[in-house]
Design an enzyme around this catalytic site. Structure first.
Site, PDB file in Angstrom:
ATOM      1  N   LYS A 115       0.825  -1.222   0.000  1.00 44.66           N
ATOM      2  CA  LYS A 115       0.000   0.000   0.000  1.00 44.66           C
ATOM      3  C   LYS A 115       0.852   1.263   0.000  1.00 44.66           C
ATOM      4  O   LYS A 115       0.479   2.264  -0.605  1.00 44.66           O
ATOM      5  CB  LYS A 115      -0.946   0.008   1.209  1.00 44.66           C
ATOM      6  CG  LYS A 115      -2.122  -0.930   1.031  1.00 44.66           C
ATOM      7  CD  LYS A 115      -3.247  -0.567   1.972  1.00 44.66           C
ATOM      8  CE  LYS A 115      -4.409  -1.538   1.837  1.00 44.66           C
ATOM      9  NZ  LYS A 115      -5.429  -1.358   2.870  1.00 44.66           N
ATOM     10  N   LYS A 217      -5.123 -10.370  -6.781  1.00 46.24           N
ATOM     11  CA  LYS A 217      -6.275 -10.533  -5.892  1.00 46.24           C
ATOM     12  C   LYS A 217      -7.453  -9.668  -6.360  1.00 46.24           C
ATOM     13  O   LYS A 217      -7.235  -8.541  -6.809  1.00 46.24           O
ATOM     14  CB  LYS A 217      -5.819 -10.079  -4.495  1.00 46.24           C
ATOM     15  CG  LYS A 217      -6.674 -10.517  -3.361  1.00 46.24           C
ATOM     16  CD  LYS A 217      -6.104 -10.023  -2.043  1.00 46.24           C
ATOM     17  CE  LYS A 217      -6.206  -8.524  -1.901  1.00 46.24           C
ATOM     18  NZ  LYS A 217      -5.922  -7.997  -0.570  1.00 46.24           N
ATOM     19  N   LYS A 220     -11.058  -4.054  -4.066  1.00 50.30           N
ATOM     20  CA  LYS A 220     -11.914  -2.859  -4.174  1.00 50.30           C
ATOM     21  C   LYS A 220     -11.215  -1.761  -4.949  1.00 50.30           C
ATOM     22  O   LYS A 220     -11.852  -0.894  -5.526  1.00 50.30           O
ATOM     23  CB  LYS A 220     -12.188  -2.295  -2.772  1.00 50.30           C
ATOM     24  CG  LYS A 220     -12.994  -3.178  -1.867  1.00 50.30           C
ATOM     25  CD  LYS A 220     -12.903  -2.666  -0.417  1.00 50.30           C
ATOM     26  CE  LYS A 220     -13.503  -3.657   0.547  1.00 50.30           C
ATOM     27  NZ  LYS A 220     -13.139  -3.433   1.938  1.00 50.30           N
TER      28      LYS A 220
HETATM   29  P1  TYM Z   1     -10.895  -5.816   3.876  1.00 50.91           P
HETATM   30  O1  TYM Z   1     -11.874  -4.726   4.109  1.00 50.91           O
HETATM   31  O2  TYM Z   1      -9.849  -5.605   2.819  1.00 50.91           O
HETATM   32  O3  TYM Z   1     -11.622  -7.172   3.501  1.00 50.91           O
HETATM   33  C1  TYM Z   1     -12.664  -7.700   4.317  1.00 50.91           C
HETATM   34  C2  TYM Z   1     -12.574  -9.213   4.335  1.00 50.91           C
HETATM   35  O4  TYM Z   1     -12.626  -9.729   3.001  1.00 50.91           O
HETATM   36  C3  TYM Z   1     -11.513 -10.590   2.764  1.00 50.91           C
HETATM   37  N1  TYM Z   1     -11.090 -10.439   1.360  1.00 50.91           N
HETATM   38  C4  TYM Z   1     -10.959 -11.461   0.511  1.00 50.91           C
HETATM   39  N2  TYM Z   1     -11.157 -12.782   0.663  1.00 50.91           N
HETATM   40  C5  TYM Z   1     -10.943 -13.565  -0.423  1.00 50.91           C
HETATM   41  N3  TYM Z   1     -10.553 -13.083  -1.637  1.00 50.91           N
HETATM   42  C6  TYM Z   1     -10.338 -11.766  -1.831  1.00 50.91           C
HETATM   43  N4  TYM Z   1      -9.982 -11.296  -3.022  1.00 50.91           N
HETATM   44  C7  TYM Z   1     -10.543 -10.879  -0.723  1.00 50.91           C
HETATM   45  N5  TYM Z   1     -10.443  -9.528  -0.557  1.00 50.91           N
HETATM   46  C8  TYM Z   1     -10.772  -9.284   0.730  1.00 50.91           C
HETATM   47  C9  TYM Z   1     -10.433 -10.095   3.723  1.00 50.91           C
HETATM   48  O5  TYM Z   1      -9.489 -11.111   3.987  1.00 50.91           O
HETATM   49  C10 TYM Z   1     -11.255  -9.730   4.934  1.00 50.91           C
HETATM   50  O6  TYM Z   1     -11.511 -10.861   5.727  1.00 50.91           O
HETATM   51  N6  TYM Z   1      -7.624  -5.407   7.648  1.00 50.91           N
HETATM   52  C11 TYM Z   1      -8.938  -5.905   7.276  1.00 50.91           C
HETATM   53  C12 TYM Z   1     -10.081  -5.334   8.102  1.00 50.91           C
HETATM   54  C13 TYM Z   1      -9.935  -5.493   9.571  1.00 50.91           C
HETATM   55  C14 TYM Z   1     -10.075  -6.708  10.309  1.00 50.91           C
HETATM   56  C15 TYM Z   1      -9.867  -6.340  11.670  1.00 50.91           C
HETATM   57  C16 TYM Z   1     -10.351  -8.020   9.953  1.00 50.91           C
HETATM   58  C17 TYM Z   1      -9.652  -4.522  10.458  1.00 50.91           C
HETATM   59  N7  TYM Z   1      -9.634  -5.004  11.727  1.00 50.91           N
HETATM   60  C18 TYM Z   1      -9.929  -7.298  12.677  1.00 50.91           C
HETATM   61  C19 TYM Z   1     -10.395  -8.974  10.959  1.00 50.91           C
HETATM   62  C20 TYM Z   1     -10.198  -8.606  12.312  1.00 50.91           C
HETATM   63  C21 TYM Z   1      -9.200  -5.528   5.825  1.00 50.91           C
HETATM   64  O7  TYM Z   1      -8.635  -4.616   5.295  1.00 50.91           O
HETATM   65  O8  TYM Z   1     -10.203  -6.244   5.240  1.00 50.91           O
END
Ligand code: TYM
Length: 355
Positions: A115, A217, A220
């Site tokens: 990032k 991957k 968004k």
């Molecule tokens: P975020 O917002 O990027 O994504 C949310 C969830 O979706 C999963 N994910 C995917 N799974 C499979 N294939 C993909 N292409 C894909 N893109 C996203 C992510 O693994 C996630 O589970 N850092 C985290 C948010 C967060 C969080 C937490 C998660 C903040 N605090 C505490 C768990 C516990 C994030 O950016 O997710």
């Protein structure tokens, strides 16, 4: 001494559109887990601002992600759905973890490197400390299990490292105050305040790839909307994106081994298996040897059948603004009460005077 009970925490950032990866890698698994666990699901708005967000768009996306959680089937009455900034404990504990974690740990995070890109000096300090806030999200509820997609694995390992270091740094004080909980660390039974959280990375689609490039991957932030299926896409958009998905000219192989080196085919097979709730082996048994001209329409029909009702439900819930507000307010209050109990103990463990 007590034994820690299973408690689930997970989060989604309100940045851009929720997509099929978020659904298959995370949200769908949450719906299953809620039947036999106590769960907290959080819209992590404070994580979102580690990179620039337009304020009006951040506000809109926060409400939309909350609506999506409910539309996917989360029971917001039984479990807790809330936004991170509603509970001060997240930021308070993150500060303490900033003082427990080491800069080197943060510098090693691959997501930070991705990032921040080449201009690391110019990334926000929040982006570097992102995993520390994530550890705080989880540990302020002393959650034991975190269901996520594969891309969050490294952050969850760091969460365990932070919990272990805190438990170790303050072990005498935790013992004196009688605040320790018995837990399993590998083969050992240890005593600590914060649990060593287990990631739950489950199913055939823990890493859904871009529909335009099977080596990237699904995300968004991809500039091409054709690269992802958004949870808000209608039937036509879903079908079109699958029809246009990149593939190679060969028919599908007859076994899983034949998918090696064919990332686009492998991705579509994984998506089919996850949406149908069957193994990838069964998908191969059904479609092995067939052309994509047969497989893609079957996948498009399946995706429309499973995803279009979620989009419709998201629109219905999003239109009822008072309902979404009530879900978040109620969730925030219940989450806040748990977090405050943890913070009271944490202040006492550390020796902070507090209020
Ligand atoms: P975020 O917002 O990027 O994504 C949310 C969830 O979706 C999963 N994910 C995917 N799974 C499979 N294939 C993909 N292409 C894909 N893109 C996203 C992510 O693994 C996630 O589970 N850092 C985290 C948010 C967060 C969080 C937490 C998660 C903040 N605090 C505490 C768990 C516990 C994030 O950016 O997710």
């Amino acid at each position: 001494m007590t034994t820690s009970l299973p408690r689930i925490f997970s989060g989604v950032q309100p940045t851009g559109n929720l997509h099929l990866g978020n659904y298959l890698g995370a949200l769908r698994n949450w719906v299953k887990l809620q039947h036999d666990h106590e769960c907290l699901f959080c819209v992590v708005d404070q994580h979102a601002i580690t990179t620039w967000q337009d304020p009006a768009e951040l506000h809109r996306a926060t409400l939309e992600v909350a609506a999506a959680m409910v539309a996917c089937g989360i029971d917001a009455g039984k479990h807790i759905v809330f936004n991170q900034s509603a509970v001060p404990g997240h930021a308070q504990l993150a500060w303490i973890f900033n003082c427990v974690a080491r800069i080197g740990w943060m510098n090693r995070m691959t997501q930070f490197k991705d990032k921040a890109g080449k201009d690391r000096e110019n990334a926000s300090l929040g982006l570097l400390a992102y995993p520390s806030l994530m550890a705080a999200d989880i540990l302020v509820y002393r959650a034991t299990h975190v269901p996520v997609g594969d891309d969050q694995k490294q952050h969850l390992e760091l969460t365990r490292d932070i919990a272990a270091k805190f438990n170790n740094d303050f072990s005498a004080r935790i013992g004196d105050l009688g605040l320790g909980v018995e837990m399993q660390a590998g083969d050992e039974t240890v005593n600590g305040f914060f649990p060593l959280t287990e990631p739950l990375i489950d199913g055939p689609a823990t890493r859904v790839m871009s529909l335009r490039d099977g080596t990237k991957k699904m995300s968004k932030s991809d500039p091409s909307d054709l690269s992802r299926i958004n949870l808000t896409d209608d039937e036509d958009a879903i079908s079109k994106k699958i029809r246009k998905a990149k593939t190679d000219p060969e028919p599908l192989p007859s076994g899983l081994d034949g998918l090696k080196g064919r990332p686009e085919a492998e991705n579509l097979v994984g998506i089919y298996a996850a949406l149908a709730g069957i193994s990838r082996e069964r998908v191969m048994a059904e479609f092995g040897g067939q052309q994509f001209s047969v497989f893609k329409p079957a996948l498009a029909d399946l995706a429309v059948e499973k995803l279009a009702p979620i989009a419709a439900e998201m629109r219905r819930i999003s239109d009822d603004r008072a309902y979404v507000d009530a879900v978040l307010r109620d969730g925030g209050e219940r989450a806040g009460a748990i977090a405050e109990r943890t913070m009271k103990d944490v202040r006492e463990i550390i020796g902070l005077l507090g209020d």
